[in-house]
Enzyme design. Structure first.
Site, short mmCIF file in Angstrom:
data_model
loop_
_atom_site.label_atom_id
_atom_site.label_comp_id
_atom_site.label_asym_id
_atom_site.label_seq_id
_atom_site.Cartn_x
_atom_site.Cartn_y
_atom_site.Cartn_z
N CYS A 113 23.57 -22.53 -32.36
CA CYS A 113 23.20 -23.38 -31.08
C CYS A 113 22.87 -22.22 -29.99
O CYS A 113 22.35 -22.71 -28.83
CB CYS A 113 24.24 -24.32 -30.72
SG CYS A 113 24.56 -25.43 -31.97
N HIS A 252 23.66 -26.12 -22.98
CA HIS A 252 23.54 -26.63 -24.44
C HIS A 252 23.93 -27.92 -24.66
O HIS A 252 25.04 -28.05 -24.15
CB HIS A 252 24.23 -25.53 -25.26
CG HIS A 252 24.30 -26.35 -26.83
ND1 HIS A 252 23.34 -26.68 -27.59
CD2 HIS A 252 25.43 -26.45 -27.48
CE1 HIS A 252 23.85 -27.08 -28.80
NE2 HIS A 252 25.01 -27.12 -28.84
N ASN A 282 23.22 -33.37 -30.40
CA ASN A 282 23.02 -31.82 -30.47
C ASN A 282 22.02 -31.53 -31.64
O ASN A 282 22.18 -31.64 -32.82
CB ASN A 282 24.56 -31.38 -30.81
CG ASN A 282 24.52 -29.97 -30.98
OD1 ASN A 282 23.49 -29.32 -30.97
ND2 ASN A 282 25.86 -29.25 -31.10
#
Length: 325
Positions: A113, A252, A282
């Site tokens: 990520c 994020h 996500n």
């Protein structure tokens, strides 16, 4: 003359299929209220017809158009992903061919990520050292291919998508600071064993379901809250910004509670935080560039705005960056 890098164009792409929390209620033992309360996610996109690189190409074409440059002007491609179409060749090489680019370098960055921030850090260094004038930086993931749809702790989190930026040489500061960190001690807290050489060395007794994305959520959450908040504060401090100077925070998009904690650390109200996880979940390395592009397109983020971003992911990796658009 000083050499700087800046973000000169943005682009994003999401597949059409929407998987809602209500859909997941029919697949695993969960509830929409629980998912929203714990994560902030209401729905996510699933790529049924597009590969990871095809999504990347669509986002990249938008970024090139936004930057008002041709594919031939790109000196290199850095693709942040851990779900490429193939382990070899890299997603970046496949993307280079899809875009018709016949020069320069192309390689992938695998930092989960945090991948986009890592890739942007490499691109920033290459531009500042006069090794390139324009670099296409892409964050793209097809996480749905690696999710265990029977694991209610992870299947609720992830979606597919791609975001891209063109980073270009500039005579004034655009990228202010990029900070990258890792701690392999915690590698097993969030992992994807499938596709690694260890996985295939046992090909005669493969158990695919046991090798998909695995996460010890509570332990990851505790580390992520602190790491994201500290990285965000570091980006503000190193950039020379004060909290009042920061127009937008693009974190994020993993968990709304982590986002709130990071924003609070630098004294930003929720009105100055870009949140997209409610609609897209996500998307790992794609969350920051897609969120940036969506906020540019809807008019919230404008040229000259000061922006701070931070991310946390498997590795464990984390990082932050600050820039003026």
């Amino acid at each position: 003359m000083n050499s700087y890098s800046c973000i000169s164009g943005t682009g994003s792409f999401f597949p059409d299929k929407i998987l809602t929390n209500e859909d997941l209620e029919k697949m695993v033992d969960t509830s929409s209220d629980w998912i929203v309360t714990r994560t902030g996610i209401q729905e996510r996109r699933i790529a049924e017809n597009e590969t990871c690189c095809e999504m990347a190409a669509k986002a990249a074409k938008e970024a090139l158009k936004s930057a008002n440059i041709n594919a031939a002007d790109i000196d290199g491609i850095i693709m942040a992903t851990f779900t490429p179409d193939t382990v070899m060749p890299s997603g970046a090489c496949r993307l280079q061919h899809m875009l018709g680019i016949k020069k320069g370098f192309a390689f992938d960055v695998s930092a989960a990520c945090t991948g986009f921030i890592y890739a942007a850090g490499v691109a920033d260094s290459l531009i500042k050292n006069r090794m390139a004038d324009n670099i296409l930086v892409v964050g793209a993931e097809k996480l749905s291919s690696f999710v265990d749809w029977k694991d209610r702790n992870t299947c609720i989190l992830f979606g597919d998508g791609a975001g891209a930026v063109v980073m270009s040489r500039s005579d004034k500061p655009g990228i202010r600071t990029i900070n990258m960190y890792a701690n392999g001690k915690h590698a097993d807290l969030l992992k994807l064993p499938a596709l690694g050489s260890n996985f295939f060395s046992q090909r005669d007794k493969l158990n695919l379901e046991s090798e998909l994305i695995k996460m010890k959520g509570n332990e990851v959450f505790k580390i992520a809250v602190t790491a994201m908040a500290e990285a965000t504060a570091t980006a503000v401090k190193k950039s020379g910004f004060s909290s009042e100077d920061v127009d937008w925070f693009i974190p994020h998009q993993a968990n709304i509670r982590i986002i709130d904690a990071a924003a609070k650390r630098i004294g930003l109200s929720s009105e100055r935080v870009i949140v997209t996880l409610n609609k897209f979940g996500n998307t790992s390395a794609a969350t920051i560039p897609t969120s940036l592009d969506l906020a540019v397109k809807d008019g919230r983020i404008k040229q000259g705005d000061n922006i701070v971003s931070a991310a946390f992911g498997g590795g464990l990796t984390w990082g932050s960056m600050s820039f003026t658009l």
